[in-house]
Design a protein around this motif. Structure first.
Motif, PDB file in Angstrom:
ATOM      1  N   GLU A   1      10.096 -22.432  19.825  1.00  0.00           N
ATOM      2  CA  GLU A   1       9.333 -22.261  21.416  1.00  0.00           C
ATOM      3  C   GLU A   1      10.715 -22.740  21.722  1.00  0.00           C
ATOM      4  OE1 GLU A   1       5.636 -23.005  21.641  1.00  0.00           O
ATOM      5  OE2 GLU A   1       5.503 -21.743  23.940  1.00  0.00           O
ATOM      6  N   ARG A   2      11.743 -23.481  22.251  1.00  0.00           N
ATOM      7  CA  ARG A   2      12.624 -24.131  23.205  1.00  0.00           C
ATOM      8  C   ARG A   2      13.116 -23.234  22.414  1.00  0.00           C
ATOM      9  NH1 ARG A   2      16.241 -28.029  22.153  1.00  0.00           N
ATOM     10  NH2 ARG A   2      16.715 -28.947  23.836  1.00  0.00           N
TER      11      ARG A   2
ATOM     12  N   ASP B   1      12.291 -31.995  21.101  1.00  0.00           N
ATOM     13  CA  ASP B   1      11.833 -30.721  21.258  1.00  0.00           C
ATOM     14  C   ASP B   1      10.723 -29.490  21.969  1.00  0.00           C
ATOM     15  OD1 ASP B   1      12.378 -29.337  19.100  1.00  0.00           O
ATOM     16  OD2 ASP B   1      10.695 -29.163  17.845  1.00  0.00           O
TER      17      ASP B   1
ATOM     18  N   VAL C   1       9.285 -26.563  27.273  1.00  0.00           N
ATOM     19  CA  VAL C   1       9.051 -24.716  26.708  1.00  0.00           C
ATOM     20  C   VAL C   1       7.913 -24.923  25.689  1.00  0.00           C
ATOM     21  CG1 VAL C   1      11.362 -25.443  26.452  1.00  0.00           C
ATOM     22  CG2 VAL C   1       9.849 -26.496  25.392  1.00  0.00           C
ATOM     23  N   ILE C   2       6.836 -25.565  25.909  1.00  0.00           N
ATOM     24  CA  ILE C   2       5.485 -25.642  24.943  1.00  0.00           C
ATOM     25  C   ILE C   2       4.259 -25.045  26.070  1.00  0.00           C
ATOM     26  CG2 ILE C   2       3.425 -26.724  24.051  1.00  0.00           C
ATOM     27  CD1 ILE C   2       6.504 -26.989  22.914  1.00  0.00           C
TER      28      ILE C   2
ATOM     29  N   VAL D   1      11.033 -29.640  25.651  1.00  0.00           N
ATOM     30  CA  VAL D   1      11.612 -29.634  26.210  1.00  0.00           C
ATOM     31  C   VAL D   1      13.186 -29.423  26.483  1.00  0.00           C
ATOM     32  CG1 VAL D   1      10.067 -31.321  28.352  1.00  0.00           C
ATOM     33  CG2 VAL D   1      11.929 -32.126  26.917  1.00  0.00           C
ATOM     34  N   LEU D   2      13.654 -28.432  27.918  1.00  0.00           N
ATOM     35  CA  LEU D   2      15.123 -28.356  28.165  1.00  0.00           C
ATOM     36  C   LEU D   2      15.353 -29.304  28.770  1.00  0.00           C
ATOM     37  CD1 LEU D   2      14.781 -24.512  27.944  1.00  0.00           C
ATOM     38  CD2 LEU D   2      15.757 -26.437  25.653  1.00  0.00           C
TER      39      LEU D   2
ATOM     40  N   ALA E   1      13.235 -20.521  25.113  1.00  0.00           N
ATOM     41  CA  ALA E   1      13.021 -20.985  26.481  1.00  0.00           C
ATOM     42  C   ALA E   1      14.813 -21.234  26.870  1.00  0.00           C
ATOM     43  CB  ALA E   1      12.562 -22.529  26.742  1.00  0.00           C
TER      44      ALA E   1
ATOM     45  N   ASP F   1       6.254 -22.053  16.886  1.00  0.00           N
ATOM     46  CA  ASP F   1       5.989 -22.407  17.705  1.00  0.00           C
ATOM     47  C   ASP F   1       4.062 -22.060  17.360  1.00  0.00           C
ATOM     48  OD1 ASP F   1       8.405 -24.045  17.864  1.00  0.00           O
ATOM     49  OD2 ASP F   1       7.574 -25.865  18.484  1.00  0.00           O
TER      50      ASP F   1
END
Ligand SMILES: [Zn+2]
Ligand SMILES: [Zn+2]
Lengths: 64, 301
Positions: B204-205, A32, A60-61, A34-35, B208, B160
């Motif tokens: 959030e993901r 949850d 992504v955080i 990262v991409l 992105a 988030d």
């Protein structure tokens, strides 16, 4: 395969081929947060990355 | 993995909704969630102008992109915090984004106004940089939007961010902050603009991912001051819970909002606001937090 990481920018090697979710597990990264990007395309957690490929694991955080 | 809507190849899994989407259906989902937030929470109407607080990061640029695609009249507001190379690169991302789309924006530079960047200001005042940053952003966003006749400021806070902030507020039982943690803050003074968070339904993901799919060039690097911040600690804790039990973040924040609605109806709290003796902006004290901060800075210089 070559993995490009951020914060700080660095490269690590992981043996392939492997599914994205397995790569993340091996690197102890929560899915949850990262991409995973190959070239400029997003890839899914069940996509397979070949041993000769390079992928970016982009966080992504943000802290704000 | 297949898209649950159209069976094309999926590129993203959304465990909290027990679904997966292809790029086209995912884009539709993201846009729908934002439109739903704007409409169901009555954030703003078609006839109003919307000031968008843009940092150059993924959340604010995605917000700006979608609002302008939906046809809202927007004005980007960027605060150049003067934090070295990081701020320079953030500002360039905003300028390039706006230029590529012909969108209007305003830049407010802290260094041009005060001759010092945020890190020096915080250090001089012996305050944590993130707390000084909060004061600077809130004050300037409101003042600039008001000057430009915009009745509302939209920020890129996502699910988030809100869940992490809620966790922090609950851990310290900061009940007065809980009251302010809603996706819409009405203006409680004629010189205050409404504050809204149209991305609060999106993780959030997801934001992105949408930015990458739409090839939005945003700043991936983090603010150097946020390293080891409390927000990151709370987000990490929530992401561990989320991995073990998908939907935790969503439930935590949305159930809070449900409870808050009943509480707000029972006791609507209006802060006592007057105008700051120094700058005239609304304040709970005789001199507002921003003028105190700037005043101390002048003494130090
Ligand atoms: Zn689809
Ligand atoms: Zn003031």
């Amino acid at each position: 395969m070559k993995i490009l990481l951020h914060h700080p920018p660095r490269e690590v090697a992981v043996a392939g081929p492997k599914k994205v979710c397995q790569v993340l597990r091996e690197l102890e990264i929560l899915p949850d947060t990262v991409l995973v990007i190959r070239g400029d395309a997003l890839i899914a957690d069940d996509d397979v990355v070949g041993d000769d490929e390079t992928v970016e694991v982009r966080p992504v955080i943000s802290g704000g | 993995m297949r898209c649950r809507k159209c069976s094309a190849k999926a590129i993203i899994r959304l465990p909290r909704h027990n679904t997966a989407f292809c790029p086209a259906c995912f884009s539709e989902y993201v846009t729908d969630q934002i439109e739903r937030a704007i409409k169901s929470d009555r954030m703003f109407g078609r006839d109003e102008g919307v000031a968008v607080a843009v940092s150059g990061g993924k959340d604010s640029l995605v917000l700006w992109e979608i609002l302008s695609r939906l046809g809202y009249r927007t004005l980007g507001l960027h605060i150049d915090l003067g934090i070295g190379e990081y701020s320079e690169r953030s500002r360039k991302k905003v300028e390039a984004f706006a230029a590529g789309r012909g969108l209007p924006f305003v830049v407010h530079s802290l260094r041009e106004e005060h001759g010092a960047g945020l890190s020096e200001i915080a250090e001089g005042l012996r305050r944590p940089p993130c707390s000084a940053c909060g004061v600077v952003k809130r004050y300037n966003m409101n003042a600039i939007a008001f000057q430009h006749g915009m009745p509302v400021v939209a920020t890129g806070h996502n699910l988030d961010d809100e869940a992490a902030r809620l966790l922090g507020n609950v851990l310290h039982w900061q009940e007065d902050y809980l009251d302010k943690q809603s996706p819409v803050l009405p203006n409680s003074h004629p010189k205050l603009v409404r504050k809204v968070k149209p991305l609060y339904r999106l993780a959030e993901r997801e934001i992105a991912a949408w930015a990458v799919l739409q090839k939005i060039d945003y700043i991936v690097d983090e603010c150097p001051n946020s390293q080891g911040s409390k927000m990151l600690l709370y987000k990490d804790a929530l992401n561990r819970l989320e991995a073990a039990s998908p939907g935790t973040k969503h439930q935590f924040y949305f159930q809070f909002l449900d409870r808050q609605k009943t509480r707000a109806q029972a006791a609507p709290a209006e802060p006592d606001l007057r105008e700051c003796a120094s700058c005239g902006q609304p304040s709970t004290a005789e001199v507002c937090g921003y003028c105190k901060l700037v005043g101390t800075l002048k003494v130090l210089q």
